[in-house]
Scaffold this active site. Sequence first.
Site, PDB file in Angstrom:
ATOM      1  N   ASP A 190      -3.762   3.682  14.268  1.00  0.00           N
ATOM      2  CA  ASP A 190      -2.971   4.184  13.156  1.00  0.00           C
ATOM      3  C   ASP A 190      -3.493   5.558  12.773  1.00  0.00           C
ATOM      4  OD1 ASP A 190      -5.296   3.783  11.681  1.00  0.00           O
ATOM      5  OD2 ASP A 190      -4.483   2.169  10.453  1.00  0.00           O
ATOM      6  N   ARG A 238       0.841  -1.203   0.000  1.00  0.00           N
ATOM      7  CA  ARG A 238       0.000   0.000   0.000  1.00  0.00           C
ATOM      8  C   ARG A 238       0.879   1.258   0.000  1.00  0.00           C
ATOM      9  NH1 ARG A 238      -4.899   1.557   4.200  1.00  0.00           N
ATOM     10  NH2 ARG A 238      -3.303   1.191   5.798  1.00  0.00           N
TER      11      ARG A 238
END
Length: 563
Positions: free
Chosen positions: A483, A194
């Site tokens: 996150d 990603r």
Amino acid sequence: MTITIERTRTAPQPTRQQPAADPKPATGSFQTVQPDLEVTAPLGERYDEILTPEALAFLARLHDRFAHTRHELLAVRLQTRVDAANGRDPKFLPETEWIRNDTTWRVAGAGPGLEDRRVEITGPTDRKMAINALNSGAKVWLADHEDATSPTWANVVEGQLSLFDFLRGNLEYTSPEGKEYRVTASETPTIVFRPRGWHLVEKHLKFHDRAGRAMHASGSLVDFGLYFFHNAKALIEGGRGPYFYLPKLESHREAKLWNDIFTFAEEELGIPHGTIRATVLIETIQAAFQMDEILYELRDHCAGLNAGRWDYIFSIVKTFRSRGRRWVMPDRKQITMTVPFMRAYTELLVQTCHKRGAHAIGGMSAFIPNRRDPEVTERALAAVSADKRREAGDGFDGTWVAHPDLIPTARAEFDAVLGERPNQVDRLRDDVQVTAAQLLDIPSGSGEVTEAGVYDNVSICIRYIESWLRGTGAAAIDNLMEDAATAEISRSQVWQWLHDNTVTAEGTRIDQTSIVRIMAAAVADLPRFEGDRFDDAISVFRSVALEPEFPTFLTVGAYARFL
């Protein structure tokens, strides 16, 4: 020490490693130059193995071809936000209705090694975390240079080195305490990489365009380009392929840009068209209305969609934050996947994917098992099991977890539905009928804003930002893996509650005074230590949660100021 790829001020003969300059002078007083990329940061050990002249030339060609379109699409995002603030809701696009109504087209589907994705583990690409993920027993590892990675210069380059070494059989790590880590699994997960989203830059690389103008490189193009350039052929030779998760997309036009990049990159390296496979995270409210169109634009390179639920919640708060009380959400922990607007979103995703032959991948379970508190762990595992049971029952083909200890629990729920089948793409959800009103039905979700919820958001956000500033983008906080996405929910809710004058369940009006009081309590509880970045984190939090202006991403300003 810095390294610069020399720029030629006269047009050289074209080569495969360097695009030809325009032979005619540009209008104005300057002459066209050869586009290139300049490294403006110190080089660590082995950085030259990733930042080779050939790799930098490839990145320069990507920027020369696509940087302008990226800037145009970011401007479109800005206009979309203005429209939303002025009362214009997202909608299913009338001009692309023909794509939604055409039942004949399908996406490319799973590439080699992506057929079975029942459990995927996510995490950053530092050597220790990479080895743990590769030994985890998951079917897929989302190697994350986005929300789980703080984009320090070291993390960006050394994360690429981790992947480079693994694909050549050289990945190992010895901790400061002397503990050795090696990849020992007989079957490792398929890697899906990603890159950073379109909104982020890489300030340690400077792109010089044909007019001689200098600008920061695109984080997306840097991450994608380095991984693809160095590893695509090794991945193919290993029986898999160059696979990507695409974050933060807001439109099918942004998906088309990625598809054009994939086609260009395949041609540059002499790789057959369609070798790349992408899975798009549907993590913005705008993208939820364009799922068919996103799949269509990427159809030659597309494997599926993922329900990026944390960023999706953040996107809703961000988009409608100034639209009044109707759009105010309760405490973060009360926004579950069973509230009506989240249920509509996931059911539409599964239906859209399966009618096009695409995988539908479920959302993150962020729980971190606590071996010192078995009761907490037991309750959390029961919640994870229920969440994954719902996903598998709804038709999802796989799901995400943040910790290896969650894999058996998640796999058991998908095994119960899939059995020996690799997926359930053939399960069409013709019973699903989702309307625009259902996707935007925020008020029907129950819940309330509590003082504890405000405190949690403030505390979690400050602690996460502090970790991020020290270079750790996936932080275990209160038995959850936080996150950037979960931090974004936390700070955007605080901003919305503050500017809406929300009253808590206890009767306290949320204003500057109450937030400052809660911040003082949260800061008093912080575990200070030598070298901490809490003062900087508090400064960042104030700027993204308490000021009248709402920064679109907390990471943009923090990156510019501190990394």
